[in-house]
Write a protein that holds these residues in place. Structure first.
Motif, short mmCIF file in Angstrom:
data_model
loop_
_atom_site.label_atom_id
_atom_site.label_comp_id
_atom_site.label_asym_id
_atom_site.label_seq_id
_atom_site.Cartn_x
_atom_site.Cartn_y
_atom_site.Cartn_z
N ILE A 159 5.28 6.33 -2.74
CA ILE A 159 5.00 5.04 -2.11
C ILE A 159 6.31 4.52 -1.51
CG2 ILE A 159 4.06 2.74 -2.41
CD1 ILE A 159 2.12 5.06 -2.97
N THR B 9 -5.32 2.58 5.22
CA THR B 9 -4.00 2.89 4.67
C THR B 9 -2.91 2.19 5.46
OG1 THR B 9 -4.78 5.05 3.97
CG2 THR B 9 -2.40 4.73 4.08
N SER B 10 -2.20 1.34 4.78
CA SER B 10 -0.99 0.71 5.29
C SER B 10 -1.17 0.27 6.73
CB SER B 10 0.18 1.68 5.13
OG SER B 10 1.40 1.07 5.48
N VAL C 198 -9.30 -3.03 2.63
CA VAL C 198 -8.46 -2.26 1.71
C VAL C 198 -8.96 -2.35 0.28
CG1 VAL C 198 -6.10 -2.00 0.83
CG2 VAL C 198 -6.48 -2.58 3.24
N GLU D 292 -1.55 1.36 -3.38
CA GLU D 292 -1.88 2.78 -3.20
C GLU D 292 -1.69 3.57 -4.47
OE1 GLU D 292 -0.66 4.15 1.11
OE2 GLU D 292 0.84 2.72 0.40
N SER D 293 -0.90 3.09 -5.39
CA SER D 293 -0.66 3.81 -6.64
C SER D 293 -1.70 3.46 -7.70
CB SER D 293 0.75 3.51 -7.17
OG SER D 293 0.88 2.13 -7.45
N HIS E 66 1.32 8.21 -5.49
CA HIS E 66 -0.02 7.90 -5.00
C HIS E 66 -1.05 8.05 -6.11
CE1 HIS E 66 -3.59 8.00 -2.39
NE2 HIS E 66 -2.81 7.38 -1.50
N SER E 67 -2.13 7.31 -6.01
CA SER E 67 -3.16 7.27 -7.07
C SER E 67 -3.91 8.57 -7.23
CB SER E 67 -4.16 6.15 -6.76
OG SER E 67 -4.77 6.35 -5.51
N SER F 77 -7.20 7.10 6.38
CA SER F 77 -6.20 6.44 7.23
C SER F 77 -6.69 5.10 7.74
CB SER F 77 -5.83 7.35 8.41
OG SER F 77 -6.96 7.54 9.26
N ASP G 196 -5.22 3.16 -7.07
CA ASP G 196 -6.52 3.37 -6.42
C ASP G 196 -6.80 2.32 -5.35
OD1 ASP G 196 -7.20 5.63 -7.83
OD2 ASP G 196 -8.08 4.49 -9.48
N GLY G 197 -5.77 1.87 -4.65
CA GLY G 197 -5.96 0.92 -3.56
C GLY G 197 -6.40 -0.45 -4.03
N ASP H 243 4.43 -2.09 -4.35
CA ASP H 243 3.32 -1.36 -3.73
C ASP H 243 2.43 -2.38 -3.00
OD1 ASP H 243 1.39 0.37 -2.96
OD2 ASP H 243 0.76 0.97 -4.98
#
Length: 1124
Positions: A422, A263-264, A245, A498-499, A335-336, A260, A501-502, A494
């Protein structure tokens, strides 16, 4: 020939203990030799009055036997006399040195004790090399830093900010306080236990197993092993999450092209976690397999990375950060993809009538039309906001309270709109976050596991462990306060950044670069996983080598240098299960349960040891108290159910199954566990309660004493007696098994120990849950009498005796063949105990059999307190007799109304809640058959023949002489005492109270010897009173040969008794010949010795032709009641 002595003591009237009256003024004790004879010794021994000891003048102390005086009277002979070489000035203890180590040798052994794991050995070639190497590790390197490394881990870097964002600063503070308080109290208890002796490898397993016993130790050891193994999975999953991540998202294998794979908790992300997790697990396992020394060398590097990362976080909190994120309505992170000013807006280029890409996505989520969308967006706002403003910006009050959400919610009870908001990936609550956070405070056992490598374990373990807990608690609390005061709540919630840029939130806080935290956290999690994979196999190896769980024995094997190779393979396989789960938040609660169970038992061990005050409980760590341990134990249990009640129940069920399995397999370990002290205290309390009064009839149950005869090889001769006892008890209540070995205690003691071992083994095989004892006695009768009188303790005593039938007594000319049995019957009756005598015991079913159909027939002839009713009920509780029905036969006499008897019996059984078939058998009067008369005649002829073969008139006179010698004091020895004092003195050859087997005309005969001065004055007629029937005295005196046997005429009473036995036997055989078991009353024994053989003959006739018989004699009290 034997020399007999007459012992006199001064001025003692009616000496009860010696049962002899001794007269004389102040004369000192003296020993007089009586006449030399061959019968004196035998007769006096027979009467239990053989005085063959030397008595000290004036004190009455016994010094030893007459025969052994020359040896025992001079124990302080010099070595020249005995021919024994002296060992310095300790010649007095030379015999002890043959069996016990010298003090010097013992102290030398203890001083050079090496704290290796139990059962382990030094690798060849290294023992000489390591022999002179002393432990050099101090508190810092040996305890403090290892605990610090194990406590600080993955949760700090990738979950603590998320916990603060959801729980708020206040509840996050309580989560940390509760967790750290639990580990602190456990550390105090652990310090006490660990300093109460040396703790080899095994850590908490060793401490708990030696404090609470192998069952608890094995159960907790397995749980601790599973917790450590799943911890390795958690650390590896945390490392993979940081790698995929935050560090290198491009290496994701599974990805649909839109990210994906990183992602989470998307399916692609979980698959990537499984693949890379398996690869890293394989690499780490290979590194552990190659050698632990490489792991230890890396440990300091990994710890250094953790410390540097934490310092960078502290510095970054005070330095402003220009990181921004798009915030909707000042409380929702976007989201970023919308991090620029142009993108983070709801309208296109400031035109309020044209929604922007972000605004359109919000409208599309609600399927709004253009006009409706414009109206909807006018109520909302979006702007770029600093993500980490730093301290002093008023964020602490905003982040003070919790914001718990369900999965998929952007705010509480508000679903997320569109893919750009998010949202929460899982449901959050105080208990869930507590379960996720708690693994981050585990690892407090690292110092105790290294006790063998410490200079002073008693000094280092408490200080190092408590110091590490204090340090980590301070780090966690300060981090919570800093995160809440320096970071926006939307960013804290978060989880995967994700907000921004990961990016990893805590990495963006750190100074000077986020890569310090990313690399440091990745290496620290890898190091923690490596430590878990190193420690877990060794723990499993320690459990396997203790052989508590047999199927784990293979994992006790290792390589040539002792490395747990097989245990490592199992550990890797179990760790792979955690990696397959692929969700760190799902694995963490599992670890929480296992560690909390372990900590709970550490606290329990300390509390028990403190409360019981066992002599061996002497910990060097003094700052503990049982109340602290108890609070810690309660907190552990509470946390388990607060975190996840179903996981808690599962962990307890697993521990219970392991406990019962170890108990079932019979762990033959004696570690001086603390539960033994608890058992003693509980037993003492219960015994005192039992002494308060006799048990109520409702609570009566047979507490059984089994008299088990041993054969020549000291094995139980009739082990089916134990099977029957097990079936009767069905694992409940008290069962005592006693055996008697005839002989001298000093020479037969090894035999008694061997017999006890065999007895225990047979009891285990026959599933008898109880206690055993082997008594050594010079006379079997005396030994059995002692067992019957003295078995049990306080209120926990037997009330029922099971004795075997004397098989082969007819073929033996020795009276002991049946006299021992009759003495048992008399002794049991005297104690008012119930007596059970199984006949044909070899035909009784074993515990492995199961009788199908059939019945248990009860022949109720004499009321015995309901014992005959209760026994079939108890037997049918066991699987062997479960399918048998119950039949009750009662005998009606001539004057009884059999019809009314049957009605009354039905009513009685109804109130007793017993289901049984009922039949009243009438026993009408009839003429005595020729068969009955012949059986009686043969019985009396046999009895008379044996008497003539064994007893002569001379032997009878010696029996009388022994009694007269005891009670007759010659006038020459009275030293002038008044003759009137001896007037009326009598020797009574007493007939005890009558029984059904005694003649009504027989009275108590008294032999008056008040005026006798010589044994010659005792006439032969007086002697005959003891052993000969009055009506046969003249015939026997005239003719002592066997020809007189043909002239014997059976007495009427004996004929009538035989007639009853024959008639009852005929009816019982007719009615119950198909029964699996026949239970009937045991007649009372005769009081006269000459009637004993007749009594045995009656019992043989009564039970003739029956396969399984249980003769029962009640104890004189009611054992069953109709009341509730």
């Amino acid at each position: 020939m034997s020399q007999r002595f007459t012992v006199t003591k001064p001025a003692v009237q009616g000496d009860i203990n010696n049962e002899v009256e001794i007269v004389g003024g102040d004369k000192p004790p003296s020993i007089q030799a009586a006449e030399n004879d061959t019968a004196g010794g035998a007769s006096s021994a027979k009467n239990g009055k053989k005085y063959s000891r030397l008595i000290n003048s004036g004190s009455g102390d016994f010094y030893g036997s007459v025969a052994g005086y020359s040896e025992e009277g001079a124990p302080f002979m010099n070595d020249a006399e005995k021919g024994v070489n002296n060992d310095g000035n300790l010649a007095l203890y030379e015999d002890d040195f043959k069996h016990r180590p010298k003090i010097s040798s013992l102290l030398n052994t203890l001083a050079n004790y090496k704290t290796l794991p139990e059962h382990s050995q030094e690798p060849e070639g290294r023992d000489k090399q390591l022999k002179n190497v002393a432990p050099q590790m101090g508190t810092l390197m040996g305890v403090y830093l290892p605990c610090l490394q194990n406590i600080l881990g993955v949760i700090l870097f990738i979950r603590l900010t998320w916990i603060v964002g959801n729980a708020g600063a206040l509840e996050s503070f309580f989560i940390i306080v509760i967790s750290c308080a639990t580990t602190s109290l456990t550390a105090i208890s652990m310090s006490a236990v660990a300093t109460n002796g040396v703790v080899p490898a095994g850590g908490s397993y060793f401490m708990i197993s030696r404090a609470l016993g192998p069952e608890f130790g094995g159960a907790v050891g397995v749980l601790f092993y599973l917790g450590t193994t799943f911890a390795s999975s958690m650390y590896i999953l945390g490392a993979i999450e940081i790698l995929l991540v935050y560090i290198a998202p491009v290496i994701a294998i599974f990805d649909d092209g839109v990210g994906s794979g990183t992602t989470s908790n998307s399916p692609d992300m979980l698959n990537n976690m499984r693949v890379y997790g398996t690869i890293i697990l394989f690499v780490l396992s290979l590194l552990v397999f190659v050698g632990v020394k490489y792991v230890n060398k890396c440990a300091l590097l990994f710890l250094f990375c953790v410390v540097i990362s934490i310092f960078c976080i502290y510095i970054g909190v005070f330095i402003p950060n220009d990181l921004q994120f798009c915030c909707l309505d000042d409380n929702i992170a976007i989201h970023s993809d919308f991090r620029s000013i142009e993108e983070c807006t709801l309208y296109f280029q400031g035109n309020a009538s044209v929604p922007s890409t972000l605004g359109q996505s919000l409208c599309d989520a609600d399927d709004l039309k253009v006009d409706e969308c414009v109206s909807y967006l006018s109520k909302h706002s979006a702007k770029l906001t600093p993500a980490i403003p730093g301290l002093g910006n008023g964020l602490f009050s905003d982040n003070l309270k919790n914001l718990y959400r369900d999965g998929g919610e952007v705010l509480p009870r508000e679903e997320g709109k569109g893919p750009n908001e998010i949202v929460s990936d899982i449901t959050t609550s105080f208990t869930i976050l507590l379960a996720i956070f708690f693994p981050s405070v585990t690892g407090i056992m690292a110092g105790s596991n290294r006790s063998g490598d410490l200079k002073d374990a008693q000094f280092s373990i408490p200080r190092g462990t408590l110091g590490a807990i204090f340090t980590t608690s301070l780090i966690y609390i300060t981090c919570v306060l800093f995160f809440a005061g320096a970071v926006r709540g939307e960013i804290l919630r978060d989880k995967f950044g994700e907000s921004i840029d990961g990016g990893l939130v805590v990495a963006n806080i750190a100074w000077p670069s986020q890569w310090v935290i990313l690399i440091g956290s990745f290496l620290s999690t890898i190091g923690a996983g490596l430590q878990s994979l190193t420690g877990a196999p060794r723990l499993l190896q320690a459990i396997a080598k203790d052989n508590l769980i047999p199927f784990l024995a293979v994992f006790g094997k290792g390589s040539a240098i002792g490395e747990p190779t097989w245990a490592l393979l199992l550990t890797a396989a179990i760790s792979e299960l955690g990696i397959i789960i692929a969700k760190l938040d799902s694995v963490a609660p599992i670890i929480t349960m296992f560690f909390l169970m372990c900590y709970m038992f550490v606290n329990l061990a300390c509390a028990l040891q403190t409360l019981l005050r066992t002599p061996n409980w002497r910990p060097r760590f003094k700052y503990y108290h049982w109340s602290l341990s108890f609070i810690g134990m309660v907190m552990c249990v509470s946390l388990m159910f607060i975190s996840s009640w179903y996981y808690a129940l599962a962990a307890m069920a697993l521990a219970g199954c392991i406990y019962k399995y170890i108990e079932y397999r019979g762990a033959e370990k004696e570690w001086g566990d603390g539960l033994r002290g608890l058992s003693l205290q509980a037993a003492r309390y219960s015994l005192l309660r039992l002494e308060e009064g006799p048990p109520h009839t409702k609570n009566w149950r047979p507490q059984v004493l089994v008299l088990c005869k041993l054969d020549e090889e000291l094995l139980p001769k009739h082990r089916r007696l134990l099977s029957f006892a097990s079936q009767l008890k069905a694992g409940r209540g008290l069962t005592l098994v006693s055996s008697v070995i005839e002989g001298d205690y000093t020479t037969k003691y090894p035999d008694s120990q061997a017999a006890a071992q065999e007895l225990r083994k047979v009891m285990t095989e026959e599933k008898v849950k109880g206690f055993h004892q082997v008594l050594i006695a010079r006379d079997v009768n005396d030994g059995i009498s002692a067992c019957i009188q003295m078995s049990g303790l306080g209120g926990l005593q037997h009330n029922t005796v099971i004795a075997g039938w004397p098989y082969g007594w007819r073929q033996s000319t020795d009276d002991r063949a049946f006299r021992v049995f009759l003495n048992v019957v008399r002794n049991v009756s005297s104690m008012h105990n119930a007596l059970l005598v199984p006949k044909n015991i070899t035909l009784f079913p074993s515990n492995d059999q199961k009788l199908e159909g059939g019945s248990i027939d009860v022949w109720w002839i004499v009321h015995d307190g309901g014992m005959l009713m209760l026994l079939p009920f108890l037997l049918r509780q066991h699987k062997v007799w479960k399918n048998c029905t119950m039949k009750i036969y009662t005998v009606a006499q001539m004057e009884d109304n059999s019809i009314q008897m049957k009605k009354d019996l039905k009513t009685f059984l109804y109130h007793l809640r017993i289901d049984a078939e009922i039949e009243v058998v009438e026993l009408p009067g009839c003429d005595i058959s020729a068969y009955t008369y012949e059986r009686t005649l043969l019985m009396e002829q046999r009895t008379q023949l044996l008497r003539q073969m064994k007893l002569t008139r001379k032997e009878s006179s010696f029996d009388a002489q022994a009694i007269v010698d005891l009670h007759h004091i010659p006038a020459s020895e009275t030293d002038g005492a008044s003759p009137a004092k001896n007037t009326g003195r009598k020797v009574r050859f007493a007939r005890q109270e009558s029984s059904p087997f005694d003649e009504e005309s027989e009275k108590e005969e008294v032999l008056n010897v008040s005026n006798l001065t010589d044994i010659s004055e005792v006439t032969e007629d007086d002697i005959d009173l003891m052993d000969m029937e009055p009506e046969k005295q003249k015939a026997d005196a005239a003719d002592n040969d066997t020809d007189g046997l043909l002239d014997i005429k059976p007495s009427d009473r004996n004929v009538r008794r035989m007639h009853t036995a024959v008639r009852l036997n005929e009816i019982i055989v007719e009615k119950s010949h198909k029964a699996h078991l026949v239970i009937l009353n045991l007649p009372g024994p005769p009081k006269l010795q000459r009637k004993e053989q007749n009594y045995m003959e009656y019992l043989e006739v009564l039970t003739e032709g029956l396969e399984r018989v249980l003769m029962v004699r009640g104890g004189g009290r009611e054992v069953i009641t109709i009341y509730s």
